[in-house]
Design an enzyme around this catalytic site. Sequence first.
Site, PDB file in Angstrom:
ATOM      1  N   CYS A 135       0.736  -1.401   0.140  1.00 28.98           N
ATOM      2  CA  CYS A 135      -0.169   0.267  -0.144  1.00 28.98           C
ATOM      3  C   CYS A 135       0.865   1.214  -0.054  1.00 28.98           C
ATOM      4  CB  CYS A 135      -1.002   0.090   1.218  1.00 28.98           C
ATOM      5  SG  CYS A 135      -2.119   1.260   1.266  1.00 28.98           S
ATOM      6  N   TYR A 139       1.828   2.835  -4.063  1.00 31.86           N
ATOM      7  CA  TYR A 139       1.015   4.191  -4.159  1.00 31.86           C
ATOM      8  C   TYR A 139       2.378   5.302  -4.482  1.00 31.86           C
ATOM      9  CZ  TYR A 139      -3.738   3.892  -3.264  1.00 31.86           C
ATOM     10  OH  TYR A 139      -5.391   3.477  -3.515  1.00 31.86           O
ATOM     11  N   TYR A 163       0.523  11.510  -2.996  1.00 29.06           N
ATOM     12  CA  TYR A 163       1.472  10.405  -3.261  1.00 29.06           C
ATOM     13  C   TYR A 163       2.638  10.353  -4.097  1.00 29.06           C
ATOM     14  CZ  TYR A 163      -2.731   8.292  -1.361  1.00 29.06           C
ATOM     15  OH  TYR A 163      -3.981   8.155  -0.243  1.00 29.06           O
ATOM     16  N   GLU A 205      -4.116  -4.470  -4.799  1.00 30.87           N
ATOM     17  CA  GLU A 205      -3.922  -2.833  -5.058  1.00 30.87           C
ATOM     18  C   GLU A 205      -4.732  -2.764  -6.495  1.00 30.87           C
ATOM     19  OE1 GLU A 205      -3.180  -0.164  -3.497  1.00 30.87           O
ATOM     20  OE2 GLU A 205      -2.699  -1.162  -1.784  1.00 30.87           O
TER      21      GLU A 205
END
Length: 220
Positions: A135, A139, A163, A205
């Site tokens: 995660c 990202y 991000y 994801e």
Amino acid sequence: MSFCDTIWEEIAPLRRAILEHPFLTELAAGTLEAESFRHYIVQDSLYLAEYARALALAAARAPTAAGRLEFSDGAKVAVQVEEALHQAFFAQFGVTAEMAHESEPTPACLAYTSYLNALAATRSYEELIAGILPCFWVYWEVGCNVKPSAASPNPYAAWIDTYAAPSFGEATDRVRMLVDEAAENATPATRKAMATAFRNAARYEWMFWDSAYRRAAWPI
């Protein structure tokens, strides 16, 4: 190579599939349909609530002070900083508090958070943090990939900037170092299980963005 560098190279095809997904290419172009992004941010708010719990459990189980500090700080960020971003997007894209409260996790969201909760409840600390890392890292790669090519003005600029921010990259590096340290001290069997956890979370994801793009719901 380190554990993280090795598994990151191994999932290169999956990473390309993520970067080339129309959700992200259209987001970069500023042409992603608002309804798909609205679906995403509502689901992401549900995801983050569970992800924060996984981070807090990782902090509680961490064998080092560095791990306890990093994962407890990560849980705080998930709850506070990214929640503030969601609230801004909720206002921008017409999501009311009632709509958010009444929403339930989609199959992709529930599967991902349930997987992380299962790692936290039934598997080793090493597997848990390997499952937490994608995660952050995915990202970060997405943010760095999207920002240079993003259209301007762009309705999703705040998301992109979050991000692609150096501070997010620094947090990713710190978590990666903790995972590498855990892998270095683990048995071969545990390292194999860590690789599986990392790989599965990275797959989730892709599934999360794909679900949002299709605005997927429960089929029955």
